[in-house]
Each structure stands twice: as C-alpha cells, then as structure tokens.
Write an enzyme that holds these catalytic residues in place. Structure first.
Site, PDB file in Angstrom:
ATOM      1  CB  ALA A  60      97.688 -10.518  20.629  1.00 46.67           C
ATOM      2  CB  VAL A  86      98.380 -11.785  26.981  1.00 41.97           C
ATOM      3  CG1 VAL A  86      98.990 -10.406  27.180  1.00 41.97           C
ATOM      4  CG2 VAL A  86      96.853 -11.693  26.951  1.00 41.97           C
ATOM      5  CE  LYS A  87     104.642 -12.759  20.744  1.00 48.54           C
ATOM      6  NZ  LYS A  87     105.322 -12.523  19.440  1.00 48.54           N
ATOM      7  CB  VAL A  88     103.869 -10.658  29.035  1.00 47.63           C
ATOM      8  CG1 VAL A  88     104.368  -9.729  30.123  1.00 47.63           C
ATOM      9  CG2 VAL A  88     102.338 -10.699  29.023  1.00 47.63           C
TER      10      VAL A  88
END
Length: 218
Positions: A60, A86-88
């Site tokens: 996400a 968590v997509k960063v």
C-alpha cells in the site's frame, strides 16, 4: 519466483487466487482510482478487503514525500492489516523512513528503483522489497532485465536480505526473463500472468487430441 498481482480490482485478485498461484498484491492510488475507489475511508476499506482475500503481502503506497509524512501515513497503513507492506518512494526522505520502519518491524517496499546504487541504499536501510521498474527502463532504451541481473548479483554477493520485486512488467516474456535474471517476485496485471498460458502449439495439440477423441467415439 513468486507472483504478485498489480491491481486493486477484487475480481481480478479472486481470479488469480483461484489459479492457485497468487502470493501477494501490489497497488497504488492510480490503481485504486482505476477501480473506482476514491475517498480516504473507501480506500481504507478496500485495502482491508484485499488483505482479507490474500494471505500474502499487500503493498500500500504512501502519498507523502517528506519523512514525517511518510512515517505517519506508513504507520496508519500498516495498522490496517498485518499483511500490509508500506510502499515508499526511492528518495532521501523515503530511505530515512524505511530505516525507521525497519527498526519498528514494519515491512516496506521501496518503489521507483532504477539503478543498482538505489537498490543498495534501499537494502542498507532494511527494505523488505525493492521494486525495479523494468518496463520503464526499457522505455528509455536501457535494459530492464539487465538491471534485474545486476541487482540479483549484488544482493547475492553482499548477502542482502531485501527481495527483488520486478515491476512494470509489460508481457509474459518479461516474467520469464525476470525469473531467469534472478527476481524473487514478479508483479504484473492479471492479463500478463494469463499470457503465460498461451502457445500456438498447445492450442493445435489440444484441438487435435479433441478431434481424435471425437473420431474414436463416433
């Protein structure tokens, strides 16, 4: 190599799951909008539905580009379900946030990776996954699969635990080539995965088998 589906479409996720080959999901705000999911509460509920459908990791993506904002959004997303990753983005503040998340035990996917140097930074920061965009590398007349090979070699030599998640996959050949090059995971749309089924000799052979069966039983 594991298969993730790159979508926010629940029907497509179900279809990939029914094939028995689905290991996870990647998505982003653009894919949410494409599926008609808008508004913070609706997006939150949709992430939860995806996570209920899929046992594997679900990436996400954060919208913020400053470290405080990335951390705030990332902690919120990670709290939605235990399999959220968590997509960063691959930026300086993104690397700072990945280091923070790593210390807190929050899984991360460093996205928009286009070079070995960026991949080294992400691995050093403790990213769970990196997402090199092989199709976009090809678009600028470089070799996306060669990038995967370079990353796989570097990670093996340095014994980094970060996994290579090949993204921006455009066709079935990309999947096969990424597997050969050492990618741990391929993420792509459902139609690209289904493209692996296709071969003219399979169609011809099946047609002949069925015709012969019909003759034998007529």
């Amino acid at each position: 190599m594991r298969f993730f589906i790159d979508t926010a479409d629940l029907d497509q996720i179900e279809e990939a799951k029914d094939l028995g080959i689905l290991d996870g999901v990647t998505t982003n705000p653009s894919l949410m909008a494409k599926s008609g999911i808008t508004g913070a509460k609706n997006i939150e509920d949709h992430y939860k539905r995806i996570c209920e459908l899929v046992e594997g990791d679900v990436s996400a993506e954060v919208i913020a580009t400053d470290v405080k904002g990335i951390i705030s959004e990332g902690e919120y997303l990670a709290g939605l379900a235990p399999n959220i990753v968590v997509k960063v983005p691959m930026i300086k503040d993104g690397i700072k946030a990945i280091s923070y998340f790593s210390e807190k035990g929050i899984k991360t996917n460093c996205t928009l990776v286009f070079s070995p140097g960026q991949a080294i930074l992400a691995a050093k920061a403790g990213a769970t996954y990196i997402s090199p965009f092989i199709g976009r590398v090809d678009d600028i007349n470089w070799d996306g699969i060669a990038l995967i090979q370079d990353l796989a070699e570097i990670y093996a030599v340095q014994m980094f635990e970060t996994e290579i998640l090949a993204a921006s996959i455009r066709n079935a050949k990309h999947i096969v080539d990424a597997a050969r090059a050492g990618a741990d995971i391929a993420t792509c749309p459902l139609h690209t995965i289904l493209g692996l089924f296709k071969h003219p000799l399979t169609d011809i052979g099946l047609e002949k088998f069925l015709a012969d069966h019909a003759k034998a039983n007529s």
